[in-house]
Write a protein that holds these residues in place. Structure first.
Motif, PDB file in Angstrom:
ATOM      1  N   ASN A 134       0.963  -0.691  -0.408  1.00 46.44           N
ATOM      2  CA  ASN A 134       0.237   0.631  -0.047  1.00 46.44           C
ATOM      3  C   ASN A 134       0.981   1.419  -0.118  1.00 46.44           C
ATOM      4  O   ASN A 134       0.828   2.002   0.704  1.00 46.44           O
ATOM      5  N   VAL A 135       1.681   0.937  -0.849  1.00 42.11           N
ATOM      6  CA  VAL A 135       2.296   2.702  -0.811  1.00 42.11           C
ATOM      7  C   VAL A 135       1.965   3.080  -2.836  1.00 42.11           C
ATOM      8  O   VAL A 135       2.924   1.846  -3.749  1.00 42.11           O
ATOM      9  N   GLN A 136       2.367   4.252  -2.345  1.00 38.52           N
ATOM     10  CA  GLN A 136       2.253   4.361  -4.146  1.00 38.52           C
ATOM     11  C   GLN A 136       2.858   5.972  -4.510  1.00 38.52           C
ATOM     12  O   GLN A 136       3.363   6.186  -5.869  1.00 38.52           O
ATOM     13  N   ASP A 137       3.396   6.236  -3.346  1.00 31.65           N
ATOM     14  CA  ASP A 137       3.666   8.275  -3.712  1.00 31.65           C
ATOM     15  C   ASP A 137       5.050   7.603  -3.234  1.00 31.65           C
ATOM     16  O   ASP A 137       5.797   7.546  -2.596  1.00 31.65           O
ATOM     17  N   GLY A 138       6.109   9.412  -3.376  1.00 28.80           N
ATOM     18  CA  GLY A 138       6.816   9.683  -3.500  1.00 28.80           C
ATOM     19  C   GLY A 138       7.177  10.496  -3.817  1.00 28.80           C
ATOM     20  O   GLY A 138       6.574  11.280  -4.546  1.00 28.80           O
ATOM     21  N   ALA A 139       9.131  11.292  -3.082  1.00 29.22           N
ATOM     22  CA  ALA A 139       9.609  12.681  -3.625  1.00 29.22           C
ATOM     23  C   ALA A 139      10.475  12.417  -3.619  1.00 29.22           C
ATOM     24  O   ALA A 139      11.543  12.251  -2.671  1.00 29.22           O
ATOM     25  N   VAL A 140      11.441  13.272  -4.095  1.00 30.59           N
ATOM     26  CA  VAL A 140      13.081  13.087  -4.266  1.00 30.59           C
ATOM     27  C   VAL A 140      13.489  15.075  -4.717  1.00 30.59           C
ATOM     28  O   VAL A 140      13.102  15.367  -5.372  1.00 30.59           O
ATOM     29  N   VAL A 141      14.898  15.066  -3.570  1.00 30.36           N
ATOM     30  CA  VAL A 141      15.109  16.530  -3.752  1.00 30.36           C
ATOM     31  C   VAL A 141      16.547  16.056  -3.421  1.00 30.36           C
ATOM     32  O   VAL A 141      17.492  15.659  -2.890  1.00 30.36           O
ATOM     33  N   VAL A 142      17.196  17.234  -4.206  1.00 34.96           N
ATOM     34  CA  VAL A 142      18.753  16.383  -4.218  1.00 34.96           C
ATOM     35  C   VAL A 142      19.455  18.107  -4.307  1.00 34.96           C
ATOM     36  O   VAL A 142      19.229  19.155  -4.740  1.00 34.96           O
ATOM     37  N   ASN A 154      -0.611  15.237  -9.297  1.00 32.36           N
ATOM     38  CA  ASN A 154      -0.765  16.500  -9.301  1.00 32.36           C
ATOM     39  C   ASN A 154       0.011  17.219  -7.743  1.00 32.36           C
ATOM     40  O   ASN A 154       0.389  18.243  -7.806  1.00 32.36           O
ATOM     41  N   VAL A 155      -0.020  16.360  -6.963  1.00 29.50           N
ATOM     42  CA  VAL A 155       0.568  16.691  -6.358  1.00 29.50           C
ATOM     43  C   VAL A 155       2.155  16.816  -5.572  1.00 29.50           C
ATOM     44  O   VAL A 155       2.294  15.262  -6.157  1.00 29.50           O
ATOM     45  N   ASP A 156       2.198  18.168  -4.977  1.00 27.50           N
ATOM     46  CA  ASP A 156       3.730  17.144  -5.033  1.00 27.50           C
ATOM     47  C   ASP A 156       4.780  17.246  -3.661  1.00 27.50           C
ATOM     48  O   ASP A 156       4.407  17.775  -3.039  1.00 27.50           O
ATOM     49  N   GLY A 157       4.853  16.013  -3.651  1.00 21.35           N
ATOM     50  CA  GLY A 157       6.036  15.512  -2.281  1.00 21.35           C
ATOM     51  C   GLY A 157       6.946  16.570  -1.893  1.00 21.35           C
ATOM     52  O   GLY A 157       6.824  16.427  -0.257  1.00 21.35           O
ATOM     53  N   VAL A 158       7.383  17.287  -2.971  1.00 20.46           N
ATOM     54  CA  VAL A 158       8.320  18.342  -2.160  1.00 20.46           C
ATOM     55  C   VAL A 158       8.143  19.187  -1.019  1.00 20.46           C
ATOM     56  O   VAL A 158       9.026  19.495  -0.031  1.00 20.46           O
ATOM     57  N   THR A 159       6.855  19.902  -1.463  1.00 18.46           N
ATOM     58  CA  THR A 159       6.894  20.657  -0.893  1.00 18.46           C
ATOM     59  C   THR A 159       5.020  20.785  -0.099  1.00 18.46           C
ATOM     60  O   THR A 159       4.436  21.869   0.605  1.00 18.46           O
ATOM     61  N   ALA A 160       4.996  19.278  -0.539  1.00 18.99           N
ATOM     62  CA  ALA A 160       3.876  18.538   0.633  1.00 18.99           C
ATOM     63  C   ALA A 160       4.098  18.839   2.107  1.00 18.99           C
ATOM     64  O   ALA A 160       4.635  18.520   2.423  1.00 18.99           O
ATOM     65  N   LEU A 161       3.465  19.170   3.108  1.00 18.45           N
ATOM     66  CA  LEU A 161       2.787  19.193   4.617  1.00 18.45           C
ATOM     67  C   LEU A 161       2.801  17.237   4.732  1.00 18.45           C
ATOM     68  O   LEU A 161       1.767  16.838   4.748  1.00 18.45           O
ATOM     69  N   ARG A 162       3.919  17.198   5.056  1.00 19.41           N
ATOM     70  CA  ARG A 162       3.904  15.782   6.341  1.00 19.41           C
ATOM     71  C   ARG A 162       4.341  15.725   7.683  1.00 19.41           C
ATOM     72  O   ARG A 162       5.668  15.770   7.658  1.00 19.41           O
ATOM     73  N   ASP A 222       4.119  18.983  11.241  1.00 13.29           N
ATOM     74  CA  ASP A 222       4.122  18.623   9.487  1.00 13.29           C
ATOM     75  C   ASP A 222       5.215  19.629   8.418  1.00 13.29           C
ATOM     76  O   ASP A 222       5.581  21.011   9.124  1.00 13.29           O
ATOM     77  N   ILE A 223       6.405  19.072   8.091  1.00 14.46           N
ATOM     78  CA  ILE A 223       7.052  19.991   7.004  1.00 14.46           C
ATOM     79  C   ILE A 223       7.171  19.298   6.048  1.00 14.46           C
ATOM     80  O   ILE A 223       6.097  18.511   5.643  1.00 14.46           O
ATOM     81  N   ARG A 224       8.095  20.236   5.365  1.00 17.71           N
ATOM     82  CA  ARG A 224       8.206  20.128   3.560  1.00 17.71           C
ATOM     83  C   ARG A 224       9.755  19.587   3.024  1.00 17.71           C
ATOM     84  O   ARG A 224      10.303  19.742   4.198  1.00 17.71           O
ATOM     85  N   TRP A 252      11.505  11.369   0.305  1.00 12.58           N
ATOM     86  CA  TRP A 252       9.935  11.010   1.295  1.00 12.58           C
ATOM     87  C   TRP A 252       9.136   9.815   0.140  1.00 12.58           C
ATOM     88  O   TRP A 252       9.530   9.782  -0.681  1.00 12.58           O
ATOM     89  N   VAL A 253       8.522   8.765   0.579  1.00 11.85           N
ATOM     90  CA  VAL A 253       7.855   7.649   1.054  1.00 11.85           C
ATOM     91  C   VAL A 253       6.707   7.746   1.167  1.00 11.85           C
ATOM     92  O   VAL A 253       6.484   7.897   2.714  1.00 11.85           O
ATOM     93  N   GLY A 254       5.402   7.690   0.911  1.00 11.56           N
ATOM     94  CA  GLY A 254       4.061   7.392   1.508  1.00 11.56           C
ATOM     95  C   GLY A 254       2.864   7.125   0.848  1.00 11.56           C
ATOM     96  O   GLY A 254       3.286   6.938  -0.489  1.00 11.56           O
ATOM     97  N   ASN A 255       1.861   7.634   1.223  1.00  9.39           N
ATOM     98  CA  ASN A 255       0.668   8.340   0.314  1.00  9.39           C
ATOM     99  C   ASN A 255      -0.271   9.494   0.067  1.00  9.39           C
ATOM    100  O   ASN A 255      -0.312  10.015   1.577  1.00  9.39           O
ATOM    101  N   ALA A 256      -0.272  10.126  -0.785  1.00  7.68           N
ATOM    102  CA  ALA A 256      -0.383  11.314  -0.914  1.00  7.68           C
ATOM    103  C   ALA A 256      -1.975  11.229   0.211  1.00  7.68           C
ATOM    104  O   ALA A 256      -2.371  13.135   0.564  1.00  7.68           O
ATOM    105  N   ASN A 257      -2.477  10.775  -0.699  1.00  2.00           N
ATOM    106  CA  ASN A 257      -4.023  10.654   0.375  1.00  2.00           C
ATOM    107  C   ASN A 257      -3.887  10.436   2.268  1.00  2.00           C
ATOM    108  O   ASN A 257      -4.892  10.378   3.127  1.00  2.00           O
TER     109      ASN A 257
END
Length: 741
Positions: A320-328, A351-359, A467-469, A565-570
């Motif tokens: 049950n993992v479908q989302d992730g984001a990477v920044v370098v 369309n949800v940007d995991g780099v700037t979404a609050l998690r 919650d952070i970005r 970051w790895v998780g689910n946008a929802n």
């Protein structure tokens, strides 16, 4: 006789048209190069740091224009269909087709339908000159005359291929689509060079009625296909059979319906490597349409990071993992080298940007907590913290932190507690530092999503209950990598390199980075060999939020900082996926890619850092060389003294304690007893001034937050605790109670 009279009148009409046209004022035709240079696509083109195309981002919503298309890059079938349909004598006339003018005049006289006298050159003139643009009711006579005059001027200045190329790029086809590139990719998902006969006929049919129904466009396209066959027969060239022509017309009807009613394909914009980065950059800079701007991203790294993320998430799909984001980030310049905002097609919310979404941050904030404790000299890397059950009374109730592994390690050093990400020692540390101090430090590091004060988060801030970005967290770790030197990330190569400022102490930052690089210290939780271990020097920290909703891995080499970051946008929880299994493999792959062929050696200790051999009584931890801030070195760490005596320190008050002053009890009867153990000539210092001597001393509990220090007879610091007194506050101007001596 009647036809003869009509013929005379039509010739007179054409002659009047010719005379009026001949007296029009001259029109200065623009040069072809000027028109081409003035062309502006509807999108901004972002380039990577090496000049390679990276991302197209539409900013002009009024018309859809793509890149200028050279004539040699258009389909021969398209050019042939265009000339047969719109201007058969294009290569023969000099701007005005006089035979067409006569035919149009005759048709107007007899109210019959004709193709009209407007040549492609005249139509181009209407596109170039605002005064010649048609209104809703069409062009006036004088506009048509002006078209003719302007067309003649164009033919004198431009070559035929230039006229045809400019026309195909400037003409409107359907709705917002301007230019052949826009209609070709919008309708068929193709570059103009790849259009076949049927597709070419459909596109040319749109010129006569851009917003006509699909049925009418298909009928016109069928007529154009038949004209193409008839022309082939006239020139004794191979032509389609009747059955083939019927199949082509049927194909045109089906394709027209599909093309005119379908959404624009994803291939409309050729370059789509960094959509989330492009959107955020446009929000910041408000870039005008058609501009090209050099960003700090690296297209090769961007592709690699996106591919690694997708490959790893596919392997975790059953959990049950479908989302992730990477920044370098580049450590020195702050350049953003990669920004992968989502897993793309694997995500239901691409369309949800995991780099700037609050998690929720998880354990990724612990390094900054311990750095603050070291900086204030509350702790050293060798200090022992008790990893045992802990219950703290808070305003929200009883807070009982537990470790990820659901066990307790007993006495552990700060080095082990941080590297192995133990929760209880972190909570004990925040009781010394205070949630407010940690929140303020994180906010200064750029984690601006922490808008509330420390009391809002409480002790759980030590475990990442905020919650952070991802981009903010990455830059905070980059600050650690640079020895505490902070600067914001850089987005474009045209921007000035940000000026850094020393935000964290260099000495304590070095020690924290050293702890995060210590595979032996992290072995209590992660083992000696794991995806956190690299062949080169690197420092790394994982984090997992409550119910496994977020996985983080953030770390750095000497040159680069990588955050994943790895998780689910929802917000759905993952199924048994920790930071080690979720984000860490992606982190290691990306950092390995960056470090290929270049070393990353351990940093040198800055001034103010001393190395000391440390031995733990009772072999609680192995003897080792440890780093200390100058003046805090200790060679022997003792949980207990010989003879059963406890370690020198403060018995009361406990750090993090909260006391209340009762207004109903006489002040003389309210005293807080300060008690010490194992110290000769004990001195008590409160908020920077000495208030008492001896192992036991009463103190009036003055409201506020206090720092209490226990020093030995020689003035050397033994232990420091923080606590708070709440309750009645003295009136302004009242003298502060005398402290016991």
């Amino acid at each position: 006789m009647r036809r003869s009279g009509c013929s005379v009148r039509s010739k007179g009409y054409a002659l009047a048209w010719l005379l009026a046209w001949s007296v029009l004022p001259a029109w200065a035709a623009p040069r072809f190069a000027e028109v081409k240079a003035a062309w502006r696509p509807s999108a901004v083109l972002l380039l990577d740091r090496h000049g390679a195309p990276l991302q197209q981002l539409r900013v002009d919503k009024r018309a859809l224009r793509l890149d200028w298309v050279r004539l040699e890059d258009t389909s021969p079938a398209l050019r042939y269909a265009l000339l047969l349909s719109e201007d058969r004598r294009f290569y023969e006339h000099s701007g005005v087709d006089w035979s067409g003018v006569a035919a149009a005049a005759w048709g107007n006289l007899w109210h019959s339908r004709t193709r009209g006298a407007s040549t492609l050159t005249m139509q181009l003139a209407g596109l170039l000159d605002q005064d010649l643009r048609a209104s809703a009711s069409g062009r006036s006579l004088w506009q048509k005359l002006g078209q003719g005059w302007s067309a003649r001027a164009l033919e004198q200045e431009w070559r035929k291929d230039e006229i045809l190329e400019a026309y195909l790029n400037l003409v409107s086809f359907r709705g917002e689509q301007v230019g052949l590139a826009a209609v070709s990719q919008s309708l068929f998902g193709k570059l103009p060079a790849g259009l076949n006969r049927v597709e070419s006929a459909i596109i040319v049919a749109l010129l006569r009625g851009p917003n006509a129904s699909a049925e009418r466009v298909a009928a016109r396209a069928c007529g154009i296909l038949q004209t193409m066959d008839s022309e082939a027969a006239r020139k004794h060239l191979p032509r389609s059979s009747e059955a083939e022509r019927q199949r082509q017309c049927a194909r045109a009807a089906i394709l027209t319906q599909q093309a005119l009613h379908a959404r624009a394909p994803a291939s409309l914009w050729q370059w789509q490597l960094a959509p989330h980065f492009g959107y955020k950059l446009q929000q910041q800079l408000h870039l005008p349409a058609g501009i090209r701007i050099a960003t700090t991203l690296d297209a090769g790294l961007q592709r690699y990071a996106a591919a690694v993320l997708q490959r790893h998430l596919r392997a975790l799909a059953q959990r049950n993992v479908q989302d992730g984001a990477v920044v370098v980030l580049d450590n020195v310049s702050g350049d953003i080298l990669a920004w992968v905002g989502s897993s793309g097609g694997l995500s239901a919310a691409a369309n949800v940007d995991g780099v700037t979404a609050l998690r929720q941050a998880g354990s990724t904030l612990k390094p900054f907590l311990y750095q603050l404790a070291l900086e204030r000299r509350y702790l050293t890397a060798a200090s022992l913290l008790d990893d045992s059950p802990l219950d703290l009374q808070t305003a929200a109730g009883l807070y009982a932190p537990r470790n990820y592994a659901r066990d307790f390690k007993g006495p552990v050093s700060v080095r082990t507690a941080l590297a192995s990400s133990l929760n209880v020692p972190a909570v004990r540390t925040i009781t010394m530092v205070g949630p407010d101090a940690l929140r303020d430090r994180l906010f200064a590091l750029g984690l601006r999503s922490l808008v509330n004060d420390g009391d809002y988060y409480g002790y759980s801030l030590a475990l990442g209950a905020a919650d952070i970005r991802l981009i903010d967290l990455a830059n905070a770790y980059r600050t650690l990598a640079r020895g505490g030197m902070f600067s914001p990330p850089r987005w474009t190569l045209t921007a000035a390199k940000p000026t850094g400022r020393q935000l964290l102490a260099a000495d304590s930052s070095f020690i924290i980075a050293d702890i995060l690089s210590d595979r032996t210290a992290r072995a209590r939780t992660f083992g000696l060999e794991s995806v956190l271990s690299t062949r080169y020097w690197s420092a790394v920290k994982t984090g997992t939020s409550k119910d496994m909703r977020d996985n983080w891995t953030v770390g750095f080499s000497r040159q680069y900082t990588v955050a994943v970051w790895v998780g689910n946008a929802n917000g759905e929880p993952m199924w048994d996926v920790s930071g080690m299994h979720g984000a860490a493999p992606v982190w290691q792959s990306v950092l390995d890619y960056l470090q290929r062929g270049q070393p990353s050696r351990p940093p040198l200790a800055p001034a103010g850092v001393r190395r000391q051999l440390v031995r733990y009584q009772g072999d609680i931890e192995a003897t080792r060389q440890e780093y200390f801030l100058a003046g805090t070195e200790r060679a022997l760490i003792m949980p207990q003294l010989p003879g059963g005596q406890e370690t020198p320190g403060i018995v009361s008050p406990l750090t993090g304690s909260i006391y209340a002053v009762d207004p109903d009890i006489p002040p003389a009867n309210q005293r807080l007893l300060l008690r010490a153990r194992g110290v000769s000539g004990a001195q008590w210092w409160l908020d920077g001034r000495r208030i008492a001597r001896g192992n036991s001393a009463p103190w009036f509990p003055w409201p506020g937050r206090h720092q209490l220090e226990l020093r030995d007879g020689g003035g050397k610091l033994v232990e420091r605790v923080s606590f708070e007194v709440r309750g009645a506050v003295a009136k302004p101007g009242s003298p502060r109670p005398a402290s016991p001596r």
